[in-house]
Write a protein that holds these residues in place. Sequence first.
Motif, PDB file in Angstrom:
ATOM      1  N   PRO A  64       0.831  -1.207   0.000  1.00 34.15           N
ATOM      2  CA  PRO A  64       0.000   0.000   0.000  1.00 34.15           C
ATOM      3  C   PRO A  64       0.866   1.258   0.000  1.00 34.15           C
ATOM      4  CG  PRO A  64      -0.762  -1.572   1.654  1.00 34.15           C
ATOM      5  CD  PRO A  64       0.550  -2.082   1.130  1.00 34.15           C
ATOM      6  N   ALA A  65       0.322   2.324  -0.559  1.00 34.43           N
ATOM      7  CA  ALA A  65       1.038   3.606  -0.606  1.00 34.43           C
ATOM      8  C   ALA A  65       1.485   3.995   0.791  1.00 34.43           C
ATOM      9  CB  ALA A  65       0.136   4.681  -1.197  1.00 34.43           C
ATOM     10  N   GLY A  66       2.741   4.449   0.887  1.00 31.30           N
ATOM     11  CA  GLY A  66       3.300   4.888   2.161  1.00 31.30           C
ATOM     12  C   GLY A  66       4.135   3.825   2.855  1.00 31.30           C
ATOM     13  N   LEU A  67       4.087   2.574   2.374  1.00 27.70           N
ATOM     14  CA  LEU A  67       4.887   1.497   2.972  1.00 27.70           C
ATOM     15  C   LEU A  67       6.008   1.112   2.017  1.00 27.70           C
ATOM     16  CD1 LEU A  67       2.156  -0.890   4.452  1.00 27.70           C
ATOM     17  CD2 LEU A  67       3.446   0.899   5.621  1.00 27.70           C
ATOM     18  N   THR A  68       7.135   0.716   2.589  1.00 22.37           N
ATOM     19  CA  THR A  68       8.260   0.249   1.773  1.00 22.37           C
ATOM     20  C   THR A  68       8.765  -1.071   2.336  1.00 22.37           C
ATOM     21  OG1 THR A  68       9.849   1.501   3.098  1.00 22.37           O
ATOM     22  CG2 THR A  68       8.986   2.580   1.119  1.00 22.37           C
ATOM     23  N   LEU A  69       9.371  -1.856   1.441  1.00 18.28           N
ATOM     24  CA  LEU A  69       9.942  -3.145   1.818  1.00 18.28           C
ATOM     25  C   LEU A  69      11.435  -3.071   1.553  1.00 18.28           C
ATOM     26  CD1 LEU A  69       9.611  -6.134   2.648  1.00 18.28           C
ATOM     27  CD2 LEU A  69       9.204  -6.634   0.220  1.00 18.28           C
ATOM     28  N   SER A  70      12.219  -3.248   2.607  1.00 22.84           N
ATOM     29  CA  SER A  70      13.676  -3.186   2.446  1.00 22.84           C
ATOM     30  C   SER A  70      14.181  -4.495   1.850  1.00 22.84           C
ATOM     31  CB  SER A  70      14.348  -2.921   3.798  1.00 22.84           C
ATOM     32  OG  SER A  70      14.266  -4.071   4.610  1.00 22.84           O
ATOM     33  N   SER A  71      15.422  -4.484   1.414  1.00 22.40           N
ATOM     34  CA  SER A  71      16.022  -5.690   0.834  1.00 22.40           C
ATOM     35  C   SER A  71      16.170  -6.801   1.869  1.00 22.40           C
ATOM     36  CB  SER A  71      17.373  -5.356   0.210  1.00 22.40           C
ATOM     37  OG  SER A  71      18.246  -4.839   1.200  1.00 22.40           O
ATOM     38  N   SER A  72      16.143  -6.434   3.143  1.00 24.11           N
ATOM     39  CA  SER A  72      16.226  -7.447   4.199  1.00 24.11           C
ATOM     40  C   SER A  72      14.855  -7.948   4.639  1.00 24.11           C
ATOM     41  CB  SER A  72      17.000  -6.884   5.402  1.00 24.11           C
ATOM     42  OG  SER A  72      16.319  -5.765   5.936  1.00 24.11           O
ATOM     43  N   GLY A  73      13.785  -7.460   3.951  1.00 24.96           N
ATOM     44  CA  GLY A  73      12.440  -7.963   4.237  1.00 24.96           C
ATOM     45  C   GLY A  73      11.679  -7.215   5.303  1.00 24.96           C
ATOM     46  N   VAL A  74      12.115  -6.011   5.665  1.00 27.71           N
ATOM     47  CA  VAL A  74      11.453  -5.228   6.705  1.00 27.71           C
ATOM     48  C   VAL A  74      10.494  -4.231   6.045  1.00 27.71           C
ATOM     49  CG1 VAL A  74      11.765  -3.603   8.614  1.00 27.71           C
ATOM     50  CG2 VAL A  74      13.390  -5.477   8.277  1.00 27.71           C
ATOM     51  N   ILE A  75       9.226  -4.265   6.474  1.00 26.44           N
ATOM     52  CA  ILE A  75       8.221  -3.321   5.975  1.00 26.44           C
ATOM     53  C   ILE A  75       8.193  -2.137   6.927  1.00 26.44           C
ATOM     54  CG2 ILE A  75       5.772  -2.943   5.490  1.00 26.44           C
ATOM     55  CD1 ILE A  75       5.579  -5.945   4.859  1.00 26.44           C
ATOM     56  N   THR A  76       8.341  -0.932   6.388  1.00 26.30           N
ATOM     57  CA  THR A  76       8.319   0.272   7.213  1.00 26.30           C
ATOM     58  C   THR A  76       7.433   1.319   6.563  1.00 26.30           C
ATOM     59  OG1 THR A  76      10.255   1.171   6.083  1.00 26.30           O
ATOM     60  CG2 THR A  76      10.666  -0.078   8.104  1.00 26.30           C
ATOM     61  N   GLY A  77       7.075   2.346   7.349  1.00 21.11           N
ATOM     62  CA  GLY A  77       6.301   3.466   6.841  1.00 21.11           C
ATOM     63  C   GLY A  77       4.931   3.561   7.467  1.00 21.11           C
ATOM     64  N   THR A  78       4.177   4.512   6.990  1.00 22.70           N
ATOM     65  CA  THR A  78       2.803   4.725   7.435  1.00 22.70           C
ATOM     66  C   THR A  78       1.908   4.715   6.204  1.00 22.70           C
ATOM     67  OG1 THR A  78       3.561   6.091   9.272  1.00 22.70           O
ATOM     68  CG2 THR A  78       1.247   6.315   8.636  1.00 22.70           C
ATOM     69  N   PRO A  79       0.934   3.806   6.175  1.00 23.15           N
ATOM     70  CA  PRO A  79       0.070   3.742   4.994  1.00 23.15           C
ATOM     71  C   PRO A  79      -0.746   5.028   4.847  1.00 23.15           C
ATOM     72  CG  PRO A  79      -0.754   2.295   6.717  1.00 23.15           C
ATOM     73  CD  PRO A  79       0.565   2.839   7.178  1.00 23.15           C
ATOM     74  N   THR A  80      -0.935   5.444   3.607  1.00 25.77           N
ATOM     75  CA  THR A  80      -1.701   6.668   3.341  1.00 25.77           C
ATOM     76  C   THR A  80      -3.092   6.369   2.807  1.00 25.77           C
ATOM     77  OG1 THR A  80      -0.716   6.813   1.148  1.00 25.77           O
ATOM     78  CG2 THR A  80       0.368   8.044   2.923  1.00 25.77           C
ATOM     79  N   SER A  81      -3.411   5.110   2.578  1.00 24.70           N
ATOM     80  CA  SER A  81      -4.750   4.734   2.151  1.00 24.70           C
ATOM     81  C   SER A  81      -5.018   3.310   2.606  1.00 24.70           C
ATOM     82  CB  SER A  81      -4.898   4.844   0.628  1.00 24.70           C
ATOM     83  OG  SER A  81      -4.043   3.921  -0.004  1.00 24.70           O
ATOM     84  N   GLY A  82      -6.273   2.949   2.635  1.00 24.12           N
ATOM     85  CA  GLY A  82      -6.662   1.609   3.044  1.00 24.12           C
ATOM     86  C   GLY A  82      -6.618   0.658   1.868  1.00 24.12           C
ATOM     87  N   GLY A  83      -6.805  -0.593   2.156  1.00 21.48           N
ATOM     88  CA  GLY A  83      -6.830  -1.602   1.105  1.00 21.48           C
ATOM     89  C   GLY A  83      -6.129  -2.868   1.558  1.00 21.48           C
ATOM     90  N   THR A  84      -6.142  -3.867   0.691  1.00 22.87           N
ATOM     91  CA  THR A  84      -5.494  -5.136   0.975  1.00 22.87           C
ATOM     92  C   THR A  84      -4.444  -5.388  -0.093  1.00 22.87           C
ATOM     93  OG1 THR A  84      -7.506  -6.013   1.975  1.00 22.87           O
ATOM     94  CG2 THR A  84      -5.847  -7.617   1.302  1.00 22.87           C
ATOM     95  N   THR A  85      -3.274  -5.770   0.346  1.00 22.96           N
ATOM     96  CA  THR A  85      -2.180  -6.090  -0.566  1.00 22.96           C
ATOM     97  C   THR A  85      -1.589  -7.425  -0.140  1.00 22.96           C
ATOM     98  OG1 THR A  85      -1.660  -3.768  -0.888  1.00 22.96           O
ATOM     99  CG2 THR A  85       0.057  -5.335  -1.445  1.00 22.96           C
TER     100      THR A  85
END
Length: 168
Positions: free
Chosen positions: A2-23
Amino acid sequence: LPAGLTLSSSGVITGTPTSGGTTSVTFTMRDEYYGTTTTKTLNIVIKASVTYALNGGTGTLPTEVDHASGETFQTAVSTGISRTGYTFAGWNDGSNTYLANATYTMGTANITLTAQWTINTYTLTYNGNGNTAGDTPTAVTQNYNTTILVQTVGNLAKSVSGTASTFQ
């Protein structure tokens, strides 16, 4: 993601989502020692917020839990909120107005449901009080908190015990 989240190369999801939804995010892991590969899918559900605004009204602001896209909920009832001179007419999401306790389907974005109000109207009706001649002024309908000019008519008459009275 989802917008606002990132996935690092080590597999860590970080950030704050800016919209709802399912991914869905699929991870493939390889165990070098045993030579096996495992694939797992992670469903990330981001719920969007629902807030209410009274739009000039007073009372206890309704609350609502967050909802995922596609979920439904009932809009708040109007109990406990008011606006002097107005009648509650529903909740508006910026596009549509929904009655109290209506079914609302959540989208992907945060929403604010804003109270809609219809101004009260009042009618001033003149009573000739038993007049036997002349005309009473026509009734006047006005919105709340507006000035009504009281009409006067000098030709009302009433016979009382054989005596005629004229009102001026």
